[in-house]
Design a protein around this motif. Structure first.
Motif, PDB file in Angstrom:
ATOM      1  N   TYR A   1       0.745  -1.346  -0.188  1.00 39.87           N
ATOM      2  CA  TYR A   1      -0.155   0.009  -0.227  1.00 39.87           C
ATOM      3  C   TYR A   1       0.885   1.304  -0.055  1.00 39.87           C
ATOM      4  N   ILE A   2       1.774   1.081   0.888  1.00 38.76           N
ATOM      5  CA  ILE A   2       2.806   2.341   0.967  1.00 38.76           C
ATOM      6  C   ILE A   2       3.514   2.494  -0.320  1.00 38.76           C
ATOM      7  N   TYR A   3       4.228   1.444  -0.739  1.00 43.76           N
ATOM      8  CA  TYR A   3       4.870   1.561  -1.912  1.00 43.76           C
ATOM      9  C   TYR A   3       4.099   2.173  -3.021  1.00 43.76           C
ATOM     10  N   GLU A   4       2.982   1.791  -3.365  1.00 45.09           N
ATOM     11  CA  GLU A   4       2.153   2.276  -4.355  1.00 45.09           C
ATOM     12  C   GLU A   4       1.739   3.629  -4.116  1.00 45.09           C
ATOM     13  N   LYS A   5       0.961   3.918  -3.008  1.00 42.93           N
ATOM     14  CA  LYS A   5       0.480   5.147  -2.888  1.00 42.93           C
ATOM     15  C   LYS A   5       1.274   6.451  -2.428  1.00 42.93           C
ATOM     16  N   ILE A   6       2.661   6.067  -1.853  1.00 34.29           N
ATOM     17  CA  ILE A   6       3.456   7.310  -1.458  1.00 34.29           C
ATOM     18  C   ILE A   6       4.724   7.179  -2.377  1.00 34.29           C
ATOM     19  N   PHE A   7       5.354   6.033  -2.744  1.00 37.77           N
ATOM     20  CA  PHE A   7       6.560   6.187  -3.301  1.00 37.77           C
ATOM     21  C   PHE A   7       6.581   6.040  -4.804  1.00 37.77           C
ATOM     22  N   LEU A   8       5.572   5.004  -5.230  1.00 39.28           N
ATOM     23  CA  LEU A   8       5.731   4.651  -6.782  1.00 39.28           C
ATOM     24  C   LEU A   8       5.635   6.076  -7.793  1.00 39.28           C
ATOM     25  N   GLU A   9       4.692   6.582  -7.672  1.00 37.61           N
ATOM     26  CA  GLU A   9       4.340   7.714  -8.671  1.00 37.61           C
ATOM     27  C   GLU A   9       5.047   8.918  -8.347  1.00 37.61           C
ATOM     28  N   TYR A  10       5.449   9.172  -7.103  1.00 41.08           N
ATOM     29  CA  TYR A  10       6.026  10.370  -6.850  1.00 41.08           C
ATOM     30  C   TYR A  10       7.464  10.084  -7.455  1.00 41.08           C
TER      31      TYR A  10
END
Ligand code: UDP
Length: 373
Positions: free
Chosen positions: A154-163
């Motif tokens: 969840y954190i990887y996708e919502k916070i890190f990936l697109e940023y």
């Protein structure tokens, strides 16, 4: 100050670049009784920490800068040149429509999930890591517990990936782990971005701080003055990019740059904190609202929308070195050319090709000066 002809003919110490690294080295040398000339191709001092006042608000021209360190020597050195506003940095992010603390922490967890799920995951985090522990997202992803797997994904996708795709043009898996590791998941109720003992913003801004640093009888500042091969010196201190010094003979060291869209709004408050990240929305990464840093009072507010882009020589400025094996190898090829030049020193974010924070840039100078007579 003005340079007379004689000083140009032969300089004892020439420093190229008037950012925090160059200015720190200038002051350290001057304090030892050395004559220093410091030049910069830009028309202002302070490099990328340059700030200025507009509508009563101290605006950071090259994006939000927050001083933080756990190094008392660094703090004491900088404190000679400014008084501190005891600002503690808080960042929030728009995640699934909620504005939650970044780095992701226990408060973020409870803001985003129903209590039953949040409580269960919180217990798992505490059992596995303990309270007030920082866990890089790439580490959290390695846990084989299924609840922690769920959270990590969840954190990887919502916070890190697109940023990270916006910021670096690559995924968090592709870039150096130290980069996403700067913003670890924090198993804590502490909403601050940094936990360093010393944090703050110089009252009056960074430019005044650098100005005070350079205000010494042994220091001569020359702006709008690019380095030229005709300049004569005993010692050269180079804070520009190391590839530039060697005329890019092995090719250019890549960097990321930023474009800032500054907007003045005719009301007093735009957002609750100085920086709000937008990992999954829009093409900008974050919005900075500058009046928060020094609690500036104004009927207006000034914000910047931050758009990452590739560095292109002559078009924009260097902001971030890009750590990877290929670039590090290229940097070391340039560094080996420097071995034959005992009177030339390379340092700073560009000279060392390292993602230094401000305090690390100063610490590097405090170390470097020890080896210089
Ligand atoms: N990062 C992210 N999402 C965030 C904050 C940070 O993906 O909400 C990642 C991103 O790759 C970023 C890195 O973590 O470049 C370091 O973030 P930091 O805030 O330290 O960057 P800086 O302020 O130096 O630009």
């Amino acid at each position: 100050g003005n340079l007379n002809k004689k000083k140009w003919l032969h300089m004892k110490n020439l420093i190229v670049g008037c950012g925090i690294s160059g200015a720190t080295m200038a002051r350290l040398l001057a304090d030892q009784g050395e004559q220093v000339v410091i030049i910069d191709s830009k028309n202002h001092i302070a490099g990328n920490i340059y700030d200025y006042y507009s509508d009563g608000i101290c605006v950071h021209k090259y994006g939000t800068h927050i001083f933080h360190t756990s190094n008392k020597d660094v703090w004491d050195f900088i404190s000679r040149f400014c008084q501190w506003y005891p600002y503690q940095h808080r960042v929030r992010g728009l995640i699934d429509g909620q504005i939650v603390p970044i780095p992701f922490n226990l408060n973020s967890l409870h803001a985003l999930f129903p209590a039953s799920i949040a409580n269960k995951i919180e217990q798992k985090l505490l059992d596995n890591f303990g309270m007030n522990v920082k866990v890089p997202i790439l580490e959290l992803r390695k846990k084989d517990d299924k609840d922690l797997q769920f959270l990590a994904q969840y954190i990887y996708e919502k916070i890190f990936l697109e940023y990270t795709l916006k910021q670096w043009g690559q995924t968090p898996d592709e870039i150096d782990p130290s980069v996403s590791g700067r913003v670890p998941v924090y198993i804590s109720r502490d909403d601050r971005y940094f936990q360093d003992k010393y944090q703050g913003i110089p009252i009056g801004g960074y430019t005044v701080m650098i100005k005070n640093m350079l205000n010494h009888k042994n220091i001569t500042v020359k702006l709008k003055t690019p380095f030229s091969k005709n300049m004569k010196y005993d010692r050269l201190f180079w804070t520009g990019s190391i590839d530039e010094f060697f005329d890019y003979r092995y090719g250019q060291l890549p960097y990321r740059s930023e474009r800032f869209e500054f907007i003045t709004f005719p009301y007093s408050r735009f957002q609750d904190v100085a920086v709000v990240n937008y990992p999954c929305n829009y093409d900008f990464t974050r919005i900075g609202e500058y009046k928060h840093f020094l609690n500036d009072q104004s009927d207006k507010t000034i914000v910047s929308y931050e758009y990452p882009e590739a560095f292109e020589n002559g078009k924009n400025d260097r902001y971030y070195p890009i750590a990877n094996d290929m670039n590090t190898e290229l940097y070391h090829r340039y560094l080996s050319l420097a071995k034959d030049m005992p009177n030339v020193y390379f340092f700073g974010r560009l000279g060392d090709y390292k993602y230094y924070d401000m305090d690390k840039a100063v610490a590097r100078c405090l170390e470097l000066i020890k080896g210089i007579k």
